[in-house]
Scaffold this active site. Structure first.
Site, PDB file in Angstrom:
ATOM      1  N   ASN A   6      29.409  34.054  45.960  1.00  0.00           N
ATOM      2  CA  ASN A   6      28.638  32.895  45.495  1.00  0.00           C
ATOM      3  C   ASN A   6      27.437  33.269  44.625  1.00  0.00           C
ATOM      4  O   ASN A   6      26.678  32.399  44.213  1.00  0.00           O
ATOM      5  CB  ASN A   6      28.198  32.016  46.680  1.00  0.00           C
ATOM      6  CG  ASN A   6      27.333  32.777  47.660  1.00  0.00           C
ATOM      7  OD1 ASN A   6      27.063  33.964  47.473  1.00  0.00           O
ATOM      8  ND2 ASN A   6      26.898  32.103  48.708  1.00  0.00           N
ATOM      9  N   ASP A  37      41.227  34.717  42.880  1.00  0.00           N
ATOM     10  CA  ASP A  37      42.224  34.141  43.774  1.00  0.00           C
ATOM     11  C   ASP A  37      42.299  32.632  43.562  1.00  0.00           C
ATOM     12  O   ASP A  37      41.314  32.004  43.193  1.00  0.00           O
ATOM     13  CB  ASP A  37      41.854  34.447  45.233  1.00  0.00           C
ATOM     14  CG  ASP A  37      40.480  33.889  45.596  1.00  0.00           C
ATOM     15  OD1 ASP A  37      39.492  34.287  44.943  1.00  0.00           O
ATOM     16  OD2 ASP A  37      40.390  33.049  46.504  1.00  0.00           O
ATOM     17  N   HIS A  74      40.415  36.546  49.356  1.00  0.00           N
ATOM     18  CA  HIS A  74      39.377  36.210  48.360  1.00  0.00           C
ATOM     19  C   HIS A  74      39.125  37.371  47.395  1.00  0.00           C
ATOM     20  O   HIS A  74      38.456  37.192  46.380  1.00  0.00           O
ATOM     21  CB  HIS A  74      38.082  35.851  49.097  1.00  0.00           C
ATOM     22  CG  HIS A  74      37.370  34.651  48.544  1.00  0.00           C
ATOM     23  ND1 HIS A  74      37.931  33.756  47.652  1.00  0.00           N
ATOM     24  CD2 HIS A  74      36.110  34.183  48.762  1.00  0.00           C
ATOM     25  CE1 HIS A  74      37.049  32.808  47.365  1.00  0.00           C
ATOM     26  NE2 HIS A  74      35.949  33.046  48.014  1.00  0.00           N
ATOM     27  N   ASN A 130      33.725  29.231  44.472  1.00  0.00           N
ATOM     28  CA  ASN A 130      32.287  29.529  44.425  1.00  0.00           C
ATOM     29  C   ASN A 130      31.915  30.586  43.390  1.00  0.00           C
ATOM     30  O   ASN A 130      30.831  30.544  42.813  1.00  0.00           O
ATOM     31  CB  ASN A 130      31.788  29.964  45.808  1.00  0.00           C
ATOM     32  CG  ASN A 130      31.717  28.794  46.775  1.00  0.00           C
ATOM     33  OD1 ASN A 130      31.560  27.652  46.351  1.00  0.00           O
ATOM     34  ND2 ASN A 130      31.860  29.067  48.051  1.00  0.00           N
TER      35      ASN A 130
END
Length: 197
Positions: free
Chosen positions: A68, A93, A22, A114
């Site tokens: 997020n 990503d 991520h 997110n």
């Protein structure tokens, strides 16, 4: 064409997440900052690590808010420096692209990411540039969270690192606002090397 004034690399802060898939956006920005001698420093008012590439002002931002809540950092820096969404490139990503491949595009869907969702919510628009770094998909939707929060396998990491190198090579085009040429190069699948006779 619009020249970028802000490049945002997405990821999660802290050593627990440093090597996870991520964080591909962080990896790109860290390598670019190193190559261009733009040290990253923590700036509390922008909730992130911030650098500046010399020459025409081009800001680098690695939000330290967790994925997020990326929009909090992005919105703060953009408001302060009066940067428009069209002047921003977000590097992140991408599950739907194999490791080693890139996609550059303006606007479009959020692909369930997110970080992009939160940035879009803060800005009220999806009209900004994205550079997607392929990390591959685990094959099962229920495994996605676990997958993105784990380090890539060694061969995947090599391919991701190579793709990030290709992305950094695109920066001269991107910085001049030559988006169509950069897009064509980014989105062309790299050819495997020809074996020697």
């Amino acid at each position: 064409m619009t020249e970028p004034r802000l490049i945002v690399g997405l990821g999660n802060p802290g050593p627990d997440y440093e090597e996870t898939r991520h964080n591909a956006g962080f990896w790109f920005c860290a390598r670019l900052a190193e190559k261009r001698q733009a040290p990253l420093r923590h700036e509390a008012r922008f909730h992130g690590l911030v650098g500046q590439i010399p020459g025409p002002k081009l800001w680098l931002l690695l939000p330290q808010t967790f994925m997020n809540r990326s929009g909090q950092a992005v919105g703060a820096l953009m408001r302060f420096h009066r940067i428009t969404p069209a002047e921003m490139l977000v590097v992140h990503d991408e599950l739907d692209i194999p490791p080693g491949q890139l996609r550059l595009k303006f606007g479009g869907g959020l692909g369930g990411h997110n970080g992009l969702k939160d940035i879009t919510a803060h800005l009220g628009t999806q009209d900004y540039w994205r550079l997607r770094i392929g990390i591959g998909h685990p094959g099962d939707r229920n495994e996605v969270v676990n997958y993105v929060l784990k380090p890539p396998r060694r061969e995947e990491q090599t391919e991701i690192d190579t793709a990030i190198g290709r992305a950094i090579d695109l920066m001269p085009l991107i910085e001049k606002g030559e988006w169509s040429a950069a897009t064509q190069r980014a989105n062309t699948k790299p050819q495997p090397p020809t074996p020697s006779p």
